[in-house]
Design a protein around this motif. Structure first.
Motif, short mmCIF file in Angstrom:
data_model
loop_
_atom_site.label_atom_id
_atom_site.label_comp_id
_atom_site.label_asym_id
_atom_site.label_seq_id
_atom_site.Cartn_x
_atom_site.Cartn_y
_atom_site.Cartn_z
N SER A 107 0.95 -1.26 0.04
CA SER A 107 -0.19 -0.08 -0.02
C SER A 107 1.09 1.37 0.24
N HIS A 108 1.99 1.36 0.25
CA HIS A 108 3.19 2.71 0.00
C HIS A 108 4.55 2.00 -1.00
N GLY A 109 3.31 1.56 -1.63
CA GLY A 109 4.55 1.10 -3.34
C GLY A 109 5.67 0.14 -2.90
N ILE A 110 5.47 -0.55 -2.69
CA ILE A 110 6.60 -1.10 -2.27
C ILE A 110 6.58 -2.75 -2.67
N ASP A 111 7.14 -3.49 -3.83
CA ASP A 111 6.57 -4.31 -4.85
C ASP A 111 7.67 -5.54 -4.06
N VAL A 112 6.77 -6.39 -3.44
CA VAL A 112 7.10 -7.73 -2.56
C VAL A 112 7.54 -8.91 -2.59
N THR A 113 8.09 -9.36 -2.52
CA THR A 113 8.40 -11.10 -3.66
C THR A 113 9.00 -11.68 -2.03
N SER A 114 7.65 -12.93 -2.25
CA SER A 114 7.92 -13.98 -1.04
C SER A 114 8.59 -14.89 -1.32
N ALA A 115 9.93 -15.51 -0.74
CA ALA A 115 10.59 -17.34 -0.87
C ALA A 115 10.54 -17.72 0.27
N ALA A 116 9.82 -19.43 0.05
CA ALA A 116 10.08 -20.12 1.36
C ALA A 116 11.58 -20.10 1.26
N PRO A 117 12.42 -20.90 2.20
CA PRO A 117 13.82 -21.29 2.04
C PRO A 117 13.85 -21.86 1.61
N ALA A 118 12.58 -23.55 1.40
CA ALA A 118 13.61 -24.85 0.14
C ALA A 118 13.17 -24.73 -0.95
N LEU A 119 12.25 -23.05 -1.59
CA LEU A 119 12.36 -22.34 -2.68
C LEU A 119 13.88 -21.66 -3.34
N ILE A 120 14.89 -20.69 -2.23
CA ILE A 120 15.61 -20.28 -1.94
C ILE A 120 17.24 -21.43 -1.79
N ARG A 121 16.81 -22.50 -1.70
CA ARG A 121 17.54 -23.57 -2.03
C ARG A 121 17.81 -24.70 -2.82
N ASP A 122 16.50 -25.29 -3.06
CA ASP A 122 16.19 -25.95 -4.18
C ASP A 122 15.56 -25.68 -5.40
N HIS A 123 15.72 -23.70 -5.69
CA HIS A 123 14.72 -23.62 -7.08
C HIS A 123 15.43 -21.82 -6.92
N LEU A 127 14.36 -17.41 -7.68
CA LEU A 127 13.93 -16.63 -6.95
C LEU A 127 14.80 -14.53 -8.17
N VAL A 128 16.53 -15.41 -8.45
CA VAL A 128 17.04 -14.54 -9.24
C VAL A 128 15.91 -14.43 -10.46
N ALA A 129 15.06 -14.77 -11.22
CA ALA A 129 13.55 -14.39 -12.17
C ALA A 129 13.63 -13.50 -11.69
N ALA A 130 12.92 -13.90 -10.74
CA ALA A 130 11.50 -12.62 -10.23
C ALA A 130 12.49 -11.81 -9.71
N ILE A 131 13.28 -11.42 -8.55
CA ILE A 131 14.04 -10.17 -8.35
C ILE A 131 14.68 -10.07 -9.81
N ARG A 132 15.07 -9.93 -10.27
CA ARG A 132 15.55 -9.11 -11.69
C ARG A 132 14.64 -8.98 -12.18
N THR A 133 13.10 -9.44 -12.36
CA THR A 133 12.30 -9.20 -13.92
C THR A 133 11.29 -8.21 -12.97
N LYS A 134 11.18 -7.99 -11.29
CA LYS A 134 10.74 -6.31 -10.98
C LYS A 134 11.67 -5.82 -10.40
#
Length: 153
Positions: A107-123, A127-134
């Motif tokens: 609501s304050h204009g911040i674009d949030v990406t959420s990631a679970a530890p397992a996603l960071i570890r296994d895929h 995460l890189v693609a999502a952050i790079r795109t944003k």
């Protein structure tokens, strides 16, 4: 577990170690990395060549109201990363708190990406693609979020 002869059993359980001075929270953790998953995310994003983020900054409204302390924040883009572990975000109350914090940031204009530890570890590439795109899409935003940033102390 067997005790040495003549040694009575411990009557009170061991308490967890208190946080270390300077904001560290145990062996191998620095003030910038409060969890193993956060350290993995930081290494993954840095290795991928993404711009450095602020880690665990406190974000406030222009009037000084605390918004949140995302795990990572790219101020030039208004993009935040939240590492949502099951340990702290799985229960109904914790999940609602997580969603409320995310809505408040958005609501304050911040674009949030959420990631679970397992996603960071296994895929990590996801995460890189999502952050790079944003970060790329943020270039077309007419304005950046109007917030006050206080780095992790």
């Amino acid at each position: 577990m067997q005790l040495p002869p003549g040694r009575p059993p411990r009557r009170t359980p061991r308490l967890p170690r208190p946080p270390q001075p300077g904001g560290t929270h145990g062996p191998g953790r620095t003030p910038c990395r409060r969890s193993f998953a956060e350290a993995q995310a930081r290494t993954t994003l840095r290795t991928a060549g993404l711009p450095d983020a602020l880690w665990n900054p406190a974000l406030f409204t222009p009037t000084g109201t605390f918004l949140a302390r995302p795990d990572a924040y790219w101020p030039f883009a208004g993009v935040a990363l939240e590492v949502d572990s099951e340990e702290y975000h799985l229960g109904a109350t914790e999940y609602r708190t997580t969603l409320r914090r995310r809505l408040l940031l958005e609501s304050h204009g911040i674009d949030v990406t959420s990631a679970a530890p397992a996603l960071i570890r296994d895929h990590p590439q996801e995460l890189v693609a999502a952050i790079r795109t944003k970060l790329h899409l943020a270039k077309s935003r007419p304005t950046r979020p109007n917030i006050i940033i206080r780095p992790y102390l």
